[in-house]
Design an enzyme around this catalytic site. Structure first.
Site, PDB file in Angstrom:
ATOM      1  N   GLU A 121       0.781  -1.234   0.000  1.00 55.83           N
ATOM      2  CA  GLU A 121       0.000   0.000   0.000  1.00 55.83           C
ATOM      3  C   GLU A 121       0.814   1.286   0.000  1.00 55.83           C
ATOM      4  O   GLU A 121       0.347   2.302  -0.514  1.00 55.83           O
ATOM      5  CB  GLU A 121      -0.933   0.003   1.224  1.00 55.83           C
ATOM      6  CG  GLU A 121      -1.914  -1.151   1.268  1.00 55.83           C
ATOM      7  CD  GLU A 121      -2.895  -1.110   0.113  1.00 55.83           C
ATOM      8  OE1 GLU A 121      -3.310  -0.007  -0.281  1.00 55.83           O
ATOM      9  OE2 GLU A 121      -3.245  -2.184  -0.406  1.00 55.83           O
TER      10      GLU A 121
ATOM     11  N   SER B 129     -40.587 -31.199 -16.986  1.00 55.74           N
ATOM     12  CA  SER B 129     -41.742 -30.642 -17.703  1.00 55.74           C
ATOM     13  C   SER B 129     -42.098 -29.227 -17.291  1.00 55.74           C
ATOM     14  O   SER B 129     -43.019 -28.631 -17.871  1.00 55.74           O
ATOM     15  CB  SER B 129     -42.961 -31.544 -17.500  1.00 55.74           C
ATOM     16  OG  SER B 129     -42.857 -32.689 -18.308  1.00 55.74           O
TER      17      SER B 129
END
Length: 794
Positions: free
Chosen positions: A114, A390
């Site tokens: 960082e 189905s």
């Protein structure tokens, strides 16, 4: 002799002696650079004023206390009434430690990730800010340009607003903190307050969440991973998935390479470093029952729709009103738990339930499993994928109606039906599959039937012909328009366009099927599902959010209304959901679904204008192997769509709709017949081919003794074969050719089977509504890995 070159000073002196100075026409000497002097003086004045202003701002800016965030409240999730608490999230989970307890190489890992100039800069990095601006202007990847001090100030003293005033405060406070505190104190506060994901605030709780260790015992590789995940825990936690693991490895290597470049580790240490093992994700707070799955989806929506970071969500203080109805959610839990079968065969059942408000998109209930957390994060309603069976037939019906093939269209329901379009000649094919045969459950024949009766009884041979007339591509497009998404494992794939797609060969999610049936229930209006109705926050982050509903037209109203008419027969006598669904005592439309060999079972349905609900069930890991068949489970000899799924669906709807008014189904749409371009029509119902291939072998299944349904559901055998692949991929099912119990054996094929719900008397004779003749196509063997089977029993 040539003269040597003169200097600029000599040349200037010569011009002066020659008297060639520049004069104005009036004889006065021109004053060169006057306007430049004025600009210079103006800039200097502005700079002095700016310095004075910055000085005043600096003097007037107070540094907030580092532990200010510790007093913040948790975010609270409410049910849809906005008053009843559903869950609490984002409670602060922190244990502060002294910087001396953090190993030196772990500290340096954060600096490498960082802020490598941390010990040299003054709290801000002009070079880093300039680099970030330059990269952004050039169109490159956005850079932060923030030091560790700036990040600390931004995340925990200020808001996340991207404004110049907020950025100015950040810079001033960062410089002031750097002047007033030691670097060790700043780094200590930063490591103790930053969010690491996994509900861990601060490096001590992160060390335990990721590695199960005290921070003092971490090595450089583990420190580099913690320095990696702070960039975005949801993107870099390696336990969240393969993609996160890969990006985490790349970032982890970047951190170690930075430490090597700075001289903080040796080349030997870098070479010896290995990517560290991490603990499974554990949720220490929040609901651990079925509500935990709801909370997790709320978190996800906060990230994706509200664009909140994990750190912002964790810091809390929000009032989040969800769409979940308490009565409906309680009913979902009760319906599953009270109907869960007993016995060893019932172990490892996956039961997912989702209920959505049609035309709105609000998720009213979701059951993803009994327990959330402690290693169990698999959501049966969202993560589970199974063949649709189905329950895909209504989308073929929608496609047909949209093309002008109306409900009175008559096809033969005789079984078998043969067409080269369904032929399959793979090494595992049966004789009937090679011949392109499709059969009904038990090879039962129904004679000429219309679309209402074919839907009510889930007649496969009728729908095989209807799909060829409407085209499989149109069926897939209709399912997609309604909201259905195909999956191959965890990967989204297009829905199948093969003729067998009408039988539900695609692997789908319960969540998407609920949304698709909600589209039908809303008379063709598809809504984007959502879990969050509003968010308000007056703490560290001010938010006033209300959902903007996204509703779009998917189907014409008359098409959807006629589909609802046909689907409303599912709970009538003779329907595949009768008598269970009739117990609701309200008008209902829906569809059962059972895959061949009982690998998955469904019931999807809705009440008009109220709730559209899908229930899907499968077993084990979903692979198509014998141990995962839904047979001999509890009191069920076989679990079909009309048994356990219909029972759970009905019990859920009874509880969820208690006290709500009974609403009627919309009137018929009365779609009229339109001749199909390029399709030859016939005035007589099409009959099966007269060339008889080897007849399928039929067997008598065990008698069904259930308390929920006595109706036999039809099963299909088509052009395709069984497979042992997982249902979480684009899987296949084997042919089902078993006979139904003798009590429900249909009459001879020469006449339609008697039912107490005959086709409507208004049905015109075939001559007035000529059915499109299903086109004949050449045999196309299934592609490797493709979904190829009928996948349906009802």
């Amino acid at each position: 002799m040539p003269q040597t070159p003169r200097s600029r000073a000599e040349a200037k002196a010569t011009r002066s002696r020659s008297g060639r100075s520049r004069r104005r026409p009036d004889g006065r000497r021109r004053r060169r650079g006057g306007w430049l002097r004025k600009i210079g003086l103006g800039v200097l004045a502005l700079a002095l004023l700016g310095v004075i202003g910055i000085g005043i701002a600096y003097a007037m800016t107070d540094v907030p206390k580092p532990n200010e965030r510790a007093t913040q409240q948790a975010s609270v999730l409410y049910y849809s009434d906005g008053k009843t608490v559903l869950d609490r999230v984002a409670q602060v989970n922190r244990e502060s430690v002294d910087i001396a307890k953090v190993p030196r190489d772990v500290q340096e890992a954060f600096l490498a990730a960082e802020d490598r100039s941390f010990y040299e800069n003054d709290g801000i990095s002009p070079k880093g800010i300039g680099r970030a601006v330059w990269v952004t202007l050039r169109g490159g990847e956005q850079q932060g340009g923030s030091t560790i001090t700036q990040q600390y100030v931004k995340n925990y003293y200020l808001t996340q607003d991207r404004t110049l005033s907020r950025k100015a405060k950040e810079l001033l406070i960062s410089v002031k903190i750097d002047n007033e505190l030691s670097k060790e104190q700043i780094l200590q506060d930063y490591l103790n307050t930053i969010y690491f994901g996994r509900n861990a605030d601060g490096i001590q709780t992160a060390a335990r969440a990721y590695f199960g260790k005290d921070i003092s015992t971490l090595d450089v590789s583990q420190g580099a991973l913690l320095a990696t995940v702070i960039r975005g825990p949801s993107l870099y936690d390696p336990r969240l998935g393969a993609e996160q693991r890969e990006v985490a490895k790349d970032r982890w290597a970047y951190v170690l390479d930075g430490m090597l470049d700075e001289g903080w580790i040796t080349q030997e240490e870098r070479d010896d470093a290995t990517f560290p093992w991490t603990r499974p994700i554990a949720t220490e707070q929040g609901a651990s029952d079925d509500l935990g799955f709801v909370t997790e989806e709320v978190r996800d929506e906060l990230r994706t729709r509200l664009k909140l970071t994990d750190a912002q969500i964790s810091q809390g203080g929000f009032k989040i009103v969800t769409t979940i109805d308490k009565r409906a959610q309680d009913s979902a839990r009760r319906a599953v738990e009270e109907n869960y079968p007993e016995g060893d065969r019932a172990k490892n059942l996956h039961i997912g339930l989702v209920s959505i408000a049609p035309g709105d998109g609000a998720v009213r209930a979701m059951y993803g499993g009994e327990r959330f957390g402690k290693g169990s994060y698999f959501n049966d309603a969202l993560d589970g994928k199974m063949q649709a069976g189905s329950t895909m037939k209504p989308f073929t019906m929608l496609a047909a109606l949209d093309k002008g093939i109306p409900l009175p269209t008559v096809y033969s329901g005789s079984s078998p039906f043969y067409s080269e379009d369904f032929a399959y000649d793979g090494p595992d094919a049966t004789d009937i599959q090679r011949a392109g045969g499709v059969v009904n459950y038990g090879n039962a024949s129904y004679g000429p039937v219309d679309m209402r009766t074919a839907t009510q009884k889930s007649i496969n041979t009728y729908y095989a012909q209807l799909n060829l007339a409407a085209t499989p591509k149109s069926s897939a497009a209709a399912a997609k328009a309604a909201g259905v998404q195909g999956y191959d494992g965890g990967k989204k794939i297009p829905l199948s366009t093969s003729p067998s797609n009408v039988f539900g060969t695609d692997s789908v999610r319960v969540f998407d099927m609920a949304n698709a049936y909600a589209t039908i229930a809303a008379q063709g209006n598809r809504a984007r599902p959502y879990f969050i109705a509003s968010v308000k926050g007056n703490g560290a982050y001010e938010i006033d959010y209300e959902v903007k509903k996204d509703v779009r037209k998917a189907f014409p109203q008359d098409v959807s209304r006629d589909a609802i008419q046909a689907m409303s027969q599912v709970g009538a006598p003779g329907g595949t959901g009768y008598p269970t669904v009739a117990n609701l005592g309200r008008p209902v439309a829906g569809k059962t679904g059972t895959t061949s060999n009982n690998y998955a079972a469904w019931f999807n349905g809705f009440t008009p204008g109220q709730l559209a609900t899908a229930v899907g069930i499968y077993k084990g890991d979903g692979s198509l192997v014998e141990k995962n068949q839904l047979v001999n489970i509890g009191q069920y000899s076989e679990v079909t769509g009309g048994t356990l799924p219909a029972t759970i669906w009905t019990d859920f709807m009874i509880g969820a709709l208690k006290g709500e008014p009974v609403k009627q189904l919309p009137p018929a749409g009365n779609v009229q017949y339109r001749p199909q371009p390029g399709v030859t029509t016939s005035t007589q119902p099409p009959a099966p081919t007269t060339t008889q291939p080897p007849a399928p072998t039929t067997t008598q299944p065990p008698s069904t003794t259930t308390s929920s349904s006595t109706t036999t559901e039809s099963s299909t055998s088509s052009s395709t074969s069984s497979s042992s692949t997982s249902s979480t991929s684009s899987s296949t099912s084997s042919t089902s050719t078993t006979s139904p119990p003798s009590t429900s054996t249909p009459p001879p094929t020469s006449t339609p089977p008697p039912t107490s719900t005959p086709p409507p008397t208004s049905t015109p004779p075939p001559s007035t509504t000529p059915p499109p003749s299903p086109p004949s196509r050449p045999v196309t063997p299934p592609t490797a890995g493709a979904s190829t089977t009928s996948g349906t029993q009802d």
